[in-house]
Design an enzyme around this catalytic site. Sequence first.
Site, PDB file in Angstrom:
ATOM      1  N   ASP A  94       0.830  -1.202   0.000  1.00 31.58           N
ATOM      2  CA  ASP A  94       0.000   0.000   0.000  1.00 31.58           C
ATOM      3  C   ASP A  94       0.870   1.259   0.000  1.00 31.58           C
ATOM      4  O   ASP A  94       1.732   1.430   0.856  1.00 31.58           O
ATOM      5  CB  ASP A  94      -0.896  -0.014   1.249  1.00 31.58           C
ATOM      6  CG  ASP A  94      -2.064   0.954   1.163  1.00 31.58           C
ATOM      7  OD1 ASP A  94      -1.849   2.111   0.764  1.00 31.58           O
ATOM      8  OD2 ASP A  94      -3.183   0.547   1.503  1.00 31.58           O
TER       9      ASP A  94
ATOM     10  N   SER B  86      -7.616   3.907  -0.996  1.00 31.09           N
ATOM     11  CA  SER B  86      -7.422   2.461  -0.935  1.00 31.09           C
ATOM     12  C   SER B  86      -8.725   1.691  -1.085  1.00 31.09           C
ATOM     13  O   SER B  86      -8.710   0.525  -1.503  1.00 31.09           O
ATOM     14  CB  SER B  86      -6.751   2.080   0.387  1.00 31.09           C
ATOM     15  OG  SER B  86      -5.445   2.578   0.448  1.00 31.09           O
TER      16      SER B  86
ATOM     17  N   ASP C 254      -9.774  -2.474   7.711  1.00 28.43           N
ATOM     18  CA  ASP C 254      -9.554  -1.272   6.926  1.00 28.43           C
ATOM     19  C   ASP C 254      -9.743  -1.583   5.443  1.00 28.43           C
ATOM     20  O   ASP C 254      -9.967  -2.726   5.050  1.00 28.43           O
ATOM     21  CB  ASP C 254      -8.160  -0.716   7.202  1.00 28.43           C
ATOM     22  CG  ASP C 254      -8.049   0.775   6.917  1.00 28.43           C
ATOM     23  OD1 ASP C 254      -9.035   1.375   6.451  1.00 28.43           O
ATOM     24  OD2 ASP C 254      -6.968   1.343   7.156  1.00 28.43           O
TER      25      ASP C 254
ATOM     26  N   THR D 214      -8.218  -1.984   2.406  1.00 27.82           N
ATOM     27  CA  THR D 214      -7.660  -2.994   1.513  1.00 27.82           C
ATOM     28  C   THR D 214      -8.103  -4.410   1.866  1.00 27.82           C
ATOM     29  O   THR D 214      -8.578  -5.147   0.992  1.00 27.82           O
ATOM     30  CB  THR D 214      -6.134  -2.882   1.449  1.00 27.82           C
ATOM     31  OG1 THR D 214      -5.784  -1.577   0.961  1.00 27.82           O
ATOM     32  CG2 THR D 214      -5.528  -3.928   0.540  1.00 27.82           C
TER      33      THR D 214
ATOM     34  N   ASP E 206       2.386   2.839   3.243  1.00 25.54           N
ATOM     35  CA  ASP E 206       1.518   3.985   2.983  1.00 25.54           C
ATOM     36  C   ASP E 206       1.508   4.955   4.155  1.00 25.54           C
ATOM     37  O   ASP E 206       1.640   6.166   3.982  1.00 25.54           O
ATOM     38  CB  ASP E 206       0.107   3.470   2.705  1.00 25.54           C
ATOM     39  CG  ASP E 206      -0.924   4.570   2.586  1.00 25.54           C
ATOM     40  OD1 ASP E 206      -0.876   5.321   1.600  1.00 25.54           O
ATOM     41  OD2 ASP E 206      -1.783   4.682   3.479  1.00 25.54           O
TER      42      ASP E 206
ATOM     43  N   HIS F  77       2.527   8.916   4.237  1.00 26.69           N
ATOM     44  CA  HIS F  77       1.645   9.994   4.683  1.00 26.69           C
ATOM     45  C   HIS F  77       2.344  10.871   5.720  1.00 26.69           C
ATOM     46  O   HIS F  77       2.123  12.082   5.766  1.00 26.69           O
ATOM     47  CB  HIS F  77       0.362   9.422   5.288  1.00 26.69           C
ATOM     48  CG  HIS F  77      -0.674   9.034   4.284  1.00 26.69           C
ATOM     49  ND1 HIS F  77      -1.402   9.951   3.564  1.00 26.69           N
ATOM     50  CD2 HIS F  77      -1.113   7.810   3.880  1.00 26.69           C
ATOM     51  CE1 HIS F  77      -2.248   9.315   2.763  1.00 26.69           C
ATOM     52  NE2 HIS F  77      -2.089   8.027   2.927  1.00 26.69           N
TER      53      HIS F  77
ATOM     54  N   ASP G 162      -1.920  -0.304  -4.451  1.00 29.02           N
ATOM     55  CA  ASP G 162      -3.213   0.297  -4.762  1.00 29.02           C
ATOM     56  C   ASP G 162      -3.041   1.706  -5.313  1.00 29.02           C
ATOM     57  O   ASP G 162      -3.846   2.187  -6.099  1.00 29.02           O
ATOM     58  CB  ASP G 162      -4.113   0.310  -3.532  1.00 29.02           C
ATOM     59  CG  ASP G 162      -3.405   0.762  -2.265  1.00 29.02           C
ATOM     60  OD1 ASP G 162      -2.201   1.066  -2.316  1.00 29.02           O
ATOM     61  OD2 ASP G 162      -4.059   0.814  -1.210  1.00 29.02           O
ATOM     62  N   HIS G 163      -1.951   2.362  -4.924  1.00 27.21           N
ATOM     63  CA  HIS G 163      -1.619   3.716  -5.373  1.00 27.21           C
ATOM     64  C   HIS G 163      -0.250   4.069  -4.811  1.00 27.21           C
ATOM     65  O   HIS G 163       0.256   3.387  -3.909  1.00 27.21           O
ATOM     66  CB  HIS G 163      -2.653   4.740  -4.877  1.00 27.21           C
ATOM     67  CG  HIS G 163      -2.907   4.639  -3.401  1.00 27.21           C
ATOM     68  ND1 HIS G 163      -1.984   5.033  -2.452  1.00 27.21           N
ATOM     69  CD2 HIS G 163      -3.961   4.134  -2.707  1.00 27.21           C
ATOM     70  CE1 HIS G 163      -2.452   4.800  -1.244  1.00 27.21           C
ATOM     71  NE2 HIS G 163      -3.658   4.235  -1.375  1.00 27.21           N
TER      72      HIS G 163
ATOM     73  N   HIS H   6      -2.070  10.819  -1.551  1.00 30.99           N
ATOM     74  CA  HIS H   6      -1.830   9.908  -2.666  1.00 30.99           C
ATOM     75  C   HIS H   6      -1.530  10.687  -3.941  1.00 30.99           C
ATOM     76  O   HIS H   6      -1.795  11.886  -4.026  1.00 30.99           O
ATOM     77  CB  HIS H   6      -3.060   9.021  -2.910  1.00 30.99           C
ATOM     78  CG  HIS H   6      -3.497   8.250  -1.716  1.00 30.99           C
ATOM     79  ND1 HIS H   6      -4.724   7.614  -1.647  1.00 30.99           N
ATOM     80  CD2 HIS H   6      -2.897   8.006  -0.524  1.00 30.99           C
ATOM     81  CE1 HIS H   6      -4.848   7.014  -0.483  1.00 30.99           C
ATOM     82  NE2 HIS H   6      -3.753   7.247   0.220  1.00 30.99           N
TER      83      HIS H   6
END
Length: 495
Positions: A34, A87, A138, A140, A283, A287, A325-326, A416
Site C-alpha cells: 500500500d 485504498s 480497513d 484494503t 503507505d 503519509h 493500490d496507489h 496519494h
Amino acid sequence: MHIRTAFAAAGVALIQSGAAASVEAKNVIYIVPDGYGPASQNMARDLASLIETGTTGGNPEIHELPVDDLAIGRVRTHSASSMITDSAASGTAFAAGHKSYNGAISVTPEGLPVGSILEAAKLGGLKTGLVSTTYISDATPAVYAAHVANRGSMPLIAEQQLGYSHPLGPMVDVLLGGGRCNFSPNNTEGSCRSDNLDLLAYAEEKGWTIAQDRNEFNSLSKAKLPLLGLFADESMRYEMDRKVLQDQPSLLEMAETAVNALHSATHRNKKGFFLMIEAARIDHAAHASDPANHAIETWMYNDVIAWVREWIDKHPDTIMLSAADHETGGLTLNGYDPLPLRNGTHSSEHLQSVWDSRPEGTDEQESLRSDILPAYGLDDVSDQEIEAIFEASSIGAGIASILSARAGVDWSTGSHTSVDVTLHGYASGWKRRALQADLAGGWDNTELPRYIEEVLGLDMDAVTKKLRRAAEKDSSWLGERNVARRSLGGCDHYH
C-alpha cells in the site's frame, strides 16, 4: 459529455477485455504494498545495501532487492470519482473488478454489492485468507470479504468478515492483523464500536482459534482453520519499532503463518487457496513523510516477496501477483544520499508518542536532544534545526522534515498521487514466462481480479448475483454512505 461525467461512466463499466490466462494454478497469493512506488523501492534498495554492506553513492556493490527482477507490467489506479484514488476504491477494483467512488467497499457507485475474487474462491471450494499490518477491517482487506457504502464503517466490516452479518456467511478462513477495537464491545477499553456486540466471543463460539498477543501467535502454526489473530487495537507497529519492542509478529511472520495454515488445510485437496497480504504501513509512513521508516517498511515487503518466491519454487502450483493500490507521498530522490537514514531505530510516530508522554515539567530542549533525536538517527542538530522542529505542526513532523532534507528525500504531498504503479509477478518454471507474457504491458486495476478468476477457474459474477438478491431483500448490511471519518495518530485515517 462533461469530462467528469464521461470519466465516471467509464469507471462504472466493468472492463471485459483483460488478459487471457495461459496458466492455471491451485493457489494465488496477491500482495499489496500500500502506497508503494518506484522511488520507494529505490530508497529501500540503497538503504538495505548501506546497512548490510556499508556501500553508498553509486557504488556497484549496491545489491538488488527481491522485487527488483519481478516487474512484468504497470497498472492504472484512478477511481470512478477521482483521478487520485483511495485504498477503498482501488481495493474494490483489485478485489471485485469494478470502478467505484473513493470510500466504497466492494459496492458500485450506485451502492450495489459486487462479488470479490476471495468470495468467489470461497464459494468455489478454496480456502481464503487476509493479512495486514493495519486494521484488518480497513479498506484494503475489507474489500475482499465485505460490502459497505463507506470504508469508515469498520465495525460493520468486521461483522461481515467473520460471517456475522455477511449475507453469504463467513468468507475468510484466516484473518491476521490489527484493528481489535472493531471486534471488541463498547464496554471494553479501546473499543471502536458503538454497541456491545462482542465479535471475539462470537468468533470463539463459531470455532475460530483466536490469538491476541505474541505468545498466542506462536501457537497458531499448530492450529486448525479458521484463525483470527488481532495483535493491536489499531494498526500494528511499524517494523522498525517492532524490531526493538518485539511484542508483535512481523508482516513476514504473519504471511508465513497464513500460507502454511492454508496449505496445510488444502494440500491433499484438488482445491487450493487465495490469500491477500497487505504491507499497509508503507503507505502510513509516506503519509507521515517519514523517510527511513518508509524504506524499512518497503524492505519488509521485499522480505515477504522473497519468502513467497521461495515457497512457490517448492509449490509450483502457486502464482504470486503484487501491485500497489496507489503511490503515496509523491516521493522523489533529489540530491539523494541514504547515509543519514541508516541510524534511526524508531519511527516518527513512536517518537511522537514518547514526546507526548514525557513527564510534566521536563525541559523540552533536553528531552528532544536526549530522548527523540538519537532514536531518529539525527546527530549534530543545529539550533536552527531545533527551532524548525519546534515550529513544525508536531515534533514527529519536524524531525521527519529534517531527516528528509538531510537525505535528499522530497515529498510532493502528504497524500496519494495518480501515477501508475508497477505490477510484479512470479511463478515457477515455465509458468513464470507464461505469466510474464500474459501480463506484460499496461492494465487497468479492474482487470487483475478477472485474470486471477480465469487462472483459478472461478466465477465472480455468480457471487454478485447472490449478493444482489440478498440486498433486494434487506440492504441494511451495506451500511450508510455518509460515515464520519476517524482520526488516527493525528492523521486522516482515510489512507
